[in-house]
Design a protein around this motif. Structure first.
Motif, PDB file in Angstrom:
ATOM      1  N   TRP A  16     -40.099 -10.440  -2.101  1.00 36.47           N
ATOM      2  CA  TRP A  16     -38.922  -9.950  -2.817  1.00 36.47           C
ATOM      3  C   TRP A  16     -39.345  -9.176  -4.054  1.00 36.47           C
ATOM      4  O   TRP A  16     -38.858  -8.074  -4.308  1.00 36.47           O
ATOM      5  N   LEU A  17     -40.279  -9.736  -4.822  1.00 33.56           N
ATOM      6  CA  LEU A  17     -40.746  -9.074  -6.038  1.00 33.56           C
ATOM      7  C   LEU A  17     -41.439  -7.748  -5.719  1.00 33.56           C
ATOM      8  O   LEU A  17     -41.181  -6.717  -6.364  1.00 33.56           O
ATOM      9  N   LEU A  18     -42.309  -7.738  -4.698  1.00 32.16           N
ATOM     10  CA  LEU A  18     -43.002  -6.504  -4.327  1.00 32.16           C
ATOM     11  C   LEU A  18     -42.023  -5.457  -3.782  1.00 32.16           C
ATOM     12  O   LEU A  18     -42.210  -4.255  -4.011  1.00 32.16           O
ATOM     13  N   THR A  19     -40.990  -5.903  -3.071  1.00 31.07           N
ATOM     14  CA  THR A  19     -40.000  -4.946  -2.562  1.00 31.07           C
ATOM     15  C   THR A  19     -39.167  -4.368  -3.703  1.00 31.07           C
ATOM     16  O   THR A  19     -38.867  -3.170  -3.707  1.00 31.07           O
ATOM     17  N   CYS A  23     -39.163  -0.393  -4.581  1.00 33.51           N
ATOM     18  CA  CYS A  23     -37.927   0.396  -4.456  1.00 33.51           C
ATOM     19  C   CYS A  23     -37.474   1.020  -5.773  1.00 33.51           C
ATOM     20  O   CYS A  23     -36.408   1.635  -5.813  1.00 33.51           O
ATOM     21  N   MET A  24     -38.251   0.870  -6.837  1.00 32.19           N
ATOM     22  CA  MET A  24     -37.788   1.377  -8.136  1.00 32.19           C
ATOM     23  C   MET A  24     -37.610   2.890  -8.152  1.00 32.19           C
ATOM     24  O   MET A  24     -36.735   3.410  -8.824  1.00 32.19           O
ATOM     25  N   GLU A  25     -38.452   3.610  -7.415  1.00 24.15           N
ATOM     26  CA  GLU A  25     -38.363   5.060  -7.480  1.00 24.15           C
ATOM     27  C   GLU A  25     -38.861   5.684  -6.176  1.00 24.15           C
ATOM     28  O   GLU A  25     -39.894   5.295  -5.651  1.00 24.15           O
ATOM     29  N   VAL A  71     -43.916   3.430   9.235  1.00 25.41           N
ATOM     30  CA  VAL A  71     -43.160   4.665   9.502  1.00 25.41           C
ATOM     31  C   VAL A  71     -42.662   5.271   8.194  1.00 25.41           C
ATOM     32  O   VAL A  71     -42.767   6.485   7.976  1.00 25.41           O
ATOM     33  N   HIS A  72     -42.127   4.433   7.307  1.00 26.64           N
ATOM     34  CA  HIS A  72     -41.656   4.941   6.013  1.00 26.64           C
ATOM     35  C   HIS A  72     -42.780   5.603   5.226  1.00 26.64           C
ATOM     36  O   HIS A  72     -42.593   6.665   4.640  1.00 26.64           O
ATOM     37  N   PHE A  73     -43.946   4.961   5.186  1.00 29.97           N
ATOM     38  CA  PHE A  73     -45.060   5.548   4.440  1.00 29.97           C
ATOM     39  C   PHE A  73     -45.540   6.830   5.101  1.00 29.97           C
ATOM     40  O   PHE A  73     -45.906   7.780   4.418  1.00 29.97           O
ATOM     41  N   GLY A  74     -45.535   6.865   6.412  1.00 32.85           N
ATOM     42  CA  GLY A  74     -45.965   8.075   7.110  1.00 32.85           C
ATOM     43  C   GLY A  74     -45.034   9.248   6.884  1.00 32.85           C
ATOM     44  O   GLY A  74     -45.467  10.398   6.793  1.00 32.85           O
ATOM     45  N   VAL A  75     -43.745   8.968   6.782  1.00 30.73           N
ATOM     46  CA  VAL A  75     -42.771  10.039   6.607  1.00 30.73           C
ATOM     47  C   VAL A  75     -42.616  10.432   5.137  1.00 30.73           C
ATOM     48  O   VAL A  75     -42.583  11.617   4.810  1.00 30.73           O
ATOM     49  N   PHE A  76     -42.525   9.454   4.241  1.00 30.60           N
ATOM     50  CA  PHE A  76     -42.167   9.744   2.859  1.00 30.60           C
ATOM     51  C   PHE A  76     -43.349   9.861   1.908  1.00 30.60           C
ATOM     52  O   PHE A  76     -43.205  10.443   0.838  1.00 30.60           O
ATOM     53  N   ARG A  90     -46.584   6.054  -8.822  1.00 30.41           N
ATOM     54  CA  ARG A  90     -47.824   5.462  -8.304  1.00 30.41           C
ATOM     55  C   ARG A  90     -47.722   3.937  -8.251  1.00 30.41           C
ATOM     56  O   ARG A  90     -48.169   3.309  -7.298  1.00 30.41           O
ATOM     57  N   PHE A  91     -47.133   3.347  -9.280  1.00 27.10           N
ATOM     58  CA  PHE A  91     -46.948   1.898  -9.307  1.00 27.10           C
ATOM     59  C   PHE A  91     -46.059   1.454  -8.153  1.00 27.10           C
ATOM     60  O   PHE A  91     -46.370   0.476  -7.456  1.00 27.10           O
ATOM     61  N   CYS A  92     -44.947   2.162  -7.933  1.00 29.52           N
ATOM     62  CA  CYS A  92     -44.020   1.796  -6.856  1.00 29.52           C
ATOM     63  C   CYS A  92     -44.689   1.882  -5.490  1.00 29.52           C
ATOM     64  O   CYS A  92     -44.539   0.983  -4.657  1.00 29.52           O
ATOM     65  N   MET A  93     -45.413   2.960  -5.257  1.00 31.32           N
ATOM     66  CA  MET A  93     -46.100   3.097  -3.969  1.00 31.32           C
ATOM     67  C   MET A  93     -47.185   2.035  -3.810  1.00 31.32           C
ATOM     68  O   MET A  93     -47.391   1.489  -2.722  1.00 31.32           O
ATOM     69  N   GLY A  94     -47.874   1.724  -4.890  1.00 38.23           N
ATOM     70  CA  GLY A  94     -48.899   0.673  -4.834  1.00 38.23           C
ATOM     71  C   GLY A  94     -48.310  -0.682  -4.481  1.00 38.23           C
ATOM     72  O   GLY A  94     -48.882  -1.433  -3.679  1.00 38.23           O
ATOM     73  N   MET A  95     -47.163  -1.012  -5.066  1.00 37.25           N
ATOM     74  CA  MET A  95     -46.532  -2.304  -4.773  1.00 37.25           C
ATOM     75  C   MET A  95     -45.992  -2.338  -3.344  1.00 37.25           C
ATOM     76  O   MET A  95     -46.071  -3.364  -2.664  1.00 37.25           O
ATOM     77  N   ALA A  96     -45.462  -1.232  -2.876  1.00 34.95           N
ATOM     78  CA  ALA A  96     -44.967  -1.182  -1.496  1.00 34.95           C
ATOM     79  C   ALA A  96     -46.123  -1.313  -0.508  1.00 34.95           C
ATOM     80  O   ALA A  96     -46.017  -2.010   0.510  1.00 34.95           O
ATOM     81  N   ILE A  97     -47.244  -0.670  -0.806  1.00 34.28           N
ATOM     82  CA  ILE A  97     -48.419  -0.781   0.065  1.00 34.28           C
ATOM     83  C   ILE A  97     -49.000  -2.190   0.008  1.00 34.28           C
ATOM     84  O   ILE A  97     -49.415  -2.747   1.031  1.00 34.28           O
ATOM     85  N   LEU A  98     -49.022  -2.800  -1.187  1.00 24.51           N
ATOM     86  CA  LEU A  98     -49.500  -4.188  -1.300  1.00 24.51           C
ATOM     87  C   LEU A  98     -48.613  -5.129  -0.493  1.00 24.51           C
ATOM     88  O   LEU A  98     -49.111  -6.040   0.176  1.00 24.51           O
ATOM     89  N   SER A  99     -47.299  -4.903  -0.521  1.00 21.40           N
ATOM     90  CA  SER A  99     -46.393  -5.711   0.290  1.00 21.40           C
ATOM     91  C   SER A  99     -46.711  -5.567   1.773  1.00 21.40           C
ATOM     92  O   SER A  99     -46.732  -6.549   2.511  1.00 21.40           O
ATOM     93  N   LEU A 100     -46.990  -4.327   2.189  1.00 17.09           N
ATOM     94  CA  LEU A 100     -47.341  -4.097   3.592  1.00 17.09           C
ATOM     95  C   LEU A 100     -48.648  -4.790   3.955  1.00 17.09           C
ATOM     96  O   LEU A 100     -48.770  -5.375   5.037  1.00 17.09           O
ATOM     97  N   LEU A 101     -49.621  -4.759   3.068  1.00 13.95           N
ATOM     98  CA  LEU A 101     -50.912  -5.395   3.348  1.00 13.95           C
ATOM     99  C   LEU A 101     -50.809  -6.914   3.398  1.00 13.95           C
ATOM    100  O   LEU A 101     -51.575  -7.569   4.115  1.00 13.95           O
TER     101      LEU A 101
END
Length: 191
Positions: A16-19, A23-25, A71-76, A90-101
């Motif tokens: 939840w926290l990583l999502t 999603c901040m930006e 799919v989201h990372f590949g497209v956006f 960069r922070f938002c993408m890092g947290m989204a990627i960490l959530s995926l990992l």
């Protein structure tokens, strides 16, 4: 070695926290809807401690969000990179990627909880492990599996009898086949 028990609340809270941070930006709303709906099923699994279905649905949802996140990372991600990046992006993408990992490990721990609650989902499609060639009848393969039962041996014997007798007017029945155990050596004795 004992697998450490991870609390379901901790898994839901971390994702939840990583999502939220992811999603901040610049992430699309479909990313947020997909992840938060699965986390809502996780809250249901926390609320009903004895529900096997809730944990199984949470597990399936987490596995599906792995695919949708990719799919989201590949497209956006190329769109986000092409725009001048800020530290927040960069922070938002890092947290989204960490959530995926972290999701495959979370799926593993949720599967352990599913088993602890009494779920018994063993993936077994009864696929034959290997195909051996009969030493007495070259060109005719025998399907073998260490866990074969007498029924599957009888079906294999019937299948082999049909291959051996294509031009005859009849095919020996399972009752007419003797020495089923001899199938491993390539024997088929028909009455």
């Amino acid at each position: 070695m004992e697998i450490p028990a991870i609390n379901l609340k901790a898994i839901v809270l971390v994702h939840w926290l990583l999502t939220i941070w992811g999603c901040m930006e610049l992430m699309p709303s479909s990313y947020a809807w997909g992840n938060f709906s699965v986390l809502a099923v996780g809250v249901w699994a926390i609320a009903q401690r004895d529900s096997i279905d809730a944990v199984l649905m949470f597990l399936i949802g987490m596995a599906l969000t792995v695919v949708t996140d990719i799919v989201h990372f590949g497209v956006f991600y190329p769109v986000i990179v092409s725009i001048k990046e800020s530290d927040t992006q960069r922070f938002c993408m890092g947290m989204a990627i960490l959530s995926l990992l972290l999701k495959p490990a979370s799926c593993f721990f949720v599967y352990q909880m599913y088993r602890e609650r009494g779920g018994d989902y063993n993936v077994n499609f009864d696929v034959y492990l290997k195909k051996e060639v009969s030493p007495l009848l070259p060109g005719i393969g025998m399907l073998t599996n260490p866990s074969t039962t007498r029924t599957s041996l009888a079906l294999q014997a019937t299948h082999l009898a049909k291959q051996l007798t294509p031009n005859l007017g009849h095919v020996p029945t399972e009752r007419g086949l003797r020495d089923i155990e001899g199938l491993g050596e390539g024997y088929l004795l028909a009455d």
